[in-house]
Structures are given as structure tokens and as C-alpha cells.
Design a protein around this motif. Structure first.
Motif, PDB file in Angstrom:
ATOM      1  N   TRP A  20      13.840 -14.126   3.193  1.00  0.00           N
ATOM      2  CA  TRP A  20      12.054 -15.250   3.331  1.00  0.00           C
ATOM      3  C   TRP A  20      11.379 -13.498   2.342  1.00  0.00           C
ATOM      4  O   TRP A  20      11.006 -13.061   1.949  1.00  0.00           O
ATOM      5  N   PRO A  21      10.283 -15.389   1.439  1.00  0.00           N
ATOM      6  CA  PRO A  21       9.427 -14.489   0.439  1.00  0.00           C
ATOM      7  C   PRO A  21       8.948 -13.550   1.442  1.00  0.00           C
ATOM      8  O   PRO A  21       7.835 -13.571   2.976  1.00  0.00           O
ATOM      9  N   GLY A  22       7.763 -12.617   0.956  1.00  0.00           N
ATOM     10  CA  GLY A  22       7.830 -11.725   1.122  1.00  0.00           C
ATOM     11  C   GLY A  22       8.254 -10.516   1.850  1.00  0.00           C
ATOM     12  O   GLY A  22       8.302  -9.457   1.957  1.00  0.00           O
ATOM     13  N   GLN A  23       9.727 -10.468   2.037  1.00  0.00           N
ATOM     14  CA  GLN A  23      10.653  -9.948   3.319  1.00  0.00           C
ATOM     15  C   GLN A  23      11.151  -7.871   1.931  1.00  0.00           C
ATOM     16  O   GLN A  23      10.693  -9.200   0.591  1.00  0.00           O
ATOM     17  N   VAL A  24      10.821  -7.263   2.304  1.00  0.00           N
ATOM     18  CA  VAL A  24      11.543  -6.331   1.424  1.00  0.00           C
ATOM     19  C   VAL A  24      13.185  -6.104   0.983  1.00  0.00           C
ATOM     20  O   VAL A  24      13.007  -5.051   3.297  1.00  0.00           O
TER      21      VAL A  24
END
Length: 305
Positions: free
Chosen positions: A190-194
Motif C-alpha cells: 500500500w502507498p507509504g509501505q517500504v
């Protein structure tokens, strides 16, 4: 990365200060963002056969006059009948009470890997994977912004890690993961995951691959580093290769970091602190990802997401 393509900056907390290879000693460098609990400095090199002593100083500045305070002075000494390590603090031009550790875990003529791990109240040091000492701070860690290396030492690499990367279970120091390595992604990306992968390249490497598999066991994208022709590429599920036009940052017997930052429908890639490219998959494809696979000529120390 195509010419003219611009990358959004990666979050500061995920940027790894670029490693330094074969610096000339004496060596003095700024520590990006200073020191704080959770940071780690990695020192790789060898002790010359004629070594008398060397020191690694974590300094509060880099001036020559007046001499800066030294929060942590790490000083192996080989010239005595019983080699040992001294740790101390220089405050206001005065050395404090020194701490001494016998049974020096470094040998003349031998290579080494030293890890300096910074906690809230003390620094811990391991040598060649074994805990060696801990030293309580006598000056605030937040004042440290400079690394100094002096004396009889051959340095092959200095690495700066921004996040405590090796804490897994009760282990504070690197524990190698078996390769090939597989990790589940139960919720997709998901957006923001690294995704962070850190490790060491083996002496005679052939390749390195990082693949993402979806819930149908398809491989929508693979990051592949080829040591034969020193190329880095994205490879699609159909085998199409898109070269990443960036310096090849994998070196035999040196540390590396691969960072994938998930944003809306795409993955941004950084290698050893340098943003090098983006690949677009679409948000639905990212959400369907269920597995991370890593293989190749590397020893893994951290797989985090």
C-alpha cells in the motif's frame, strides 16, 4: 530511469548515507543528521602487521582549534604486551576516566568487521559478529555529528545505517538469513509501505534478484542485478527487461541496501541511499502482491517491510 525523469525525494528516515570505500586515513566525515539511538556505523578493514594503535572517534564537530569534544573514543592498542581497547570521552579539552577492555578481539594482519550500535544510554560494539563491549555516554549522543578515524588501520568500507536494521527477536547484531529467502506479504503493498533489504555481496557474485509474486503465484516484477555485465534492470512477468540507467552499486564483499518505497501504483527504488528509478505496476497489482523472494550471491542481514 529515463533521461530527465525526476524522483520525489524519499523520506529522510529511510535515506541511508552513502557508504565510503577505501578512504585515506586519517579520515574525517560528517554523519548525516548526527547520531541518535538506533543508528549504526559499520567499519570494515584490516589491521596492518606493524600496527601500534588506531582510534575511531565520534566527535562533536570537526574543528582543529579548539579541539572538539569527543563523545566516544574507541582506541585499540597493539604495542603493549597485552593488547587492549580503551574507550573514553574528551570534554572541554580534558579526558575523563578511561574504560579498558583486555582480550582484544582484533589481530595484526587480520581483517575485521566492527559494528557500532547506538542505544539510548550506551554504545555497543561487536567485532566479527561477536559482542565485544558496551560504553555509557558521558556526553549527549545528539551532539555527535562527525566521524574521525586515525592511526594504524586499513579501511575498506564505512557504512552508515539510519534505522536499527538488525533487531529481530532478541538479536542485536546481524544474523544471516538463508538465501534464497521468501517472506509473505499478507496484505499486499500500500502507498507509504517500504521494503528494506540489507546484506553483504559474496566474494565472487553472479547475480542478485528481488521478486514480488502475486496471489496467483505470478511474478509481476523482478529487480535483477547482473554482475557479469554490471547491469541493473526491472524484469516483467513476461520476461521483458527494462534497464535502470544508474551506477551499478553492488560490489563484492561490501554492504548494500535495497529500498523499495510503495507509492500510488508504483515502486520507487533506492540503492545504498541513492534514488535510481521507478517502476509502475498499478495499485491493484500492488495490493495483490503476496510474497517477496530474494536470491543470488548475497548474505542477507535484514529483510524488513
Amino acid at each position: 530511469m529515463s533521461p530527465g525523469e525526476k524522483l520525489d525525494p524519499l523520506p529522510d528516515t529511510f535515506i541511508l548515507q552513502p557508504p565510503v570505500f577505501h578512504p585515506v586515513v586519517p579520515y574525517v566525515a560528517t554523519i548525516f543528521g548526527g547520531l541518535r539511538a538506533g543508528k549504526m556505523v559499520v567499519l570494515q578493514g584490516a589491521v596492518p602487521l606493524n600496527a601500534l594503535r588506531f582510534q575511531v572517534d565520534f566527535q562533536c564537530g570537526c574543528s582543529l582549534h579548539p579541539r572538539p569534544d569527543i563523545a566516544i573514543h574507541f582506541n585499540p592498542r597493539f604495542h603493549t604486551t597485552k593488547p587492549h581497547v580503551i574507550c573514553n570521552t574528551l570534554r572541554g579539552g580534558r579526558w575523563q576516566a578511561e574504560a579498558r577492555w583486555p582480550h582484544l578481539a582484533l589481530r595484526k594482519g587480520a581483517s575485521f568487521l566492527i559494528l557500532f550500535l547506538f542505544g539510548n544510554e550506551e554504545m555497543k560494539v561487536s567485532v566479527n559478529g561477536q559482542h565485544f563491549l558496551h560504553y555509557r555516554y558521558q556526553l549527549p549522543l545528539s551532539r555527535v555529528d562527525t566521524l574521525g578515524i586515525y592511526g594504524d588501520i586499513l579501511v575498506t568500507a564505512v557504512g552508515f545505517l539510519n534505522i536499527s536494521p538488525f533487531v529481530e527477536g532478541s538479536s542485536e547484531y546481524p544474523v544471516g538469513h538463508e538465501v534464497p529467502c521468501s517472506r509473505a506479504l499478507p496484505q499486499g503493498l500500500w502507498p507509504g509501505q517500504v521494503i528494506i533489504v540489507r546484506g553483504l555481496v559474496l566474494p565472487e557474485p553472479k547475480d542478485f534478484t528481488l521478486s514480488l509474486l502475486d496471489d496467483a503465484a505470478h511474478v509481476p516484477v523482478t529487480l535483477r542485478a547482473s554482475f557479469a555485465d554490471r547491469t541493473l534492470a526491472w524484469v516483467s512477468r513476461w520476461g521483458r527487461k527494462k534497464l535502470i540507467l544508474a551506477p551499478f552499486l553492488f560490489y563484492p564483499q561490501r554492504f548494500f541496501e535495497v529500498l523499495l518505497l510503495c507509492q500510488e501504483g508504483e515502486l520507487k527504488l533506492a540503492l545504498s541511499g541513492q534514488g535510481v528509478g521507478t517502476t509502475s505496476l498499478g495499485q491493484q497489482a500492488l495490493e495483490r502482491l503476496r510474497e517477496l523472494r530474494i536470491s543470488g550471491s548475497v548474505q542477507l542481514y535484514c529483510v524488513h517491510y
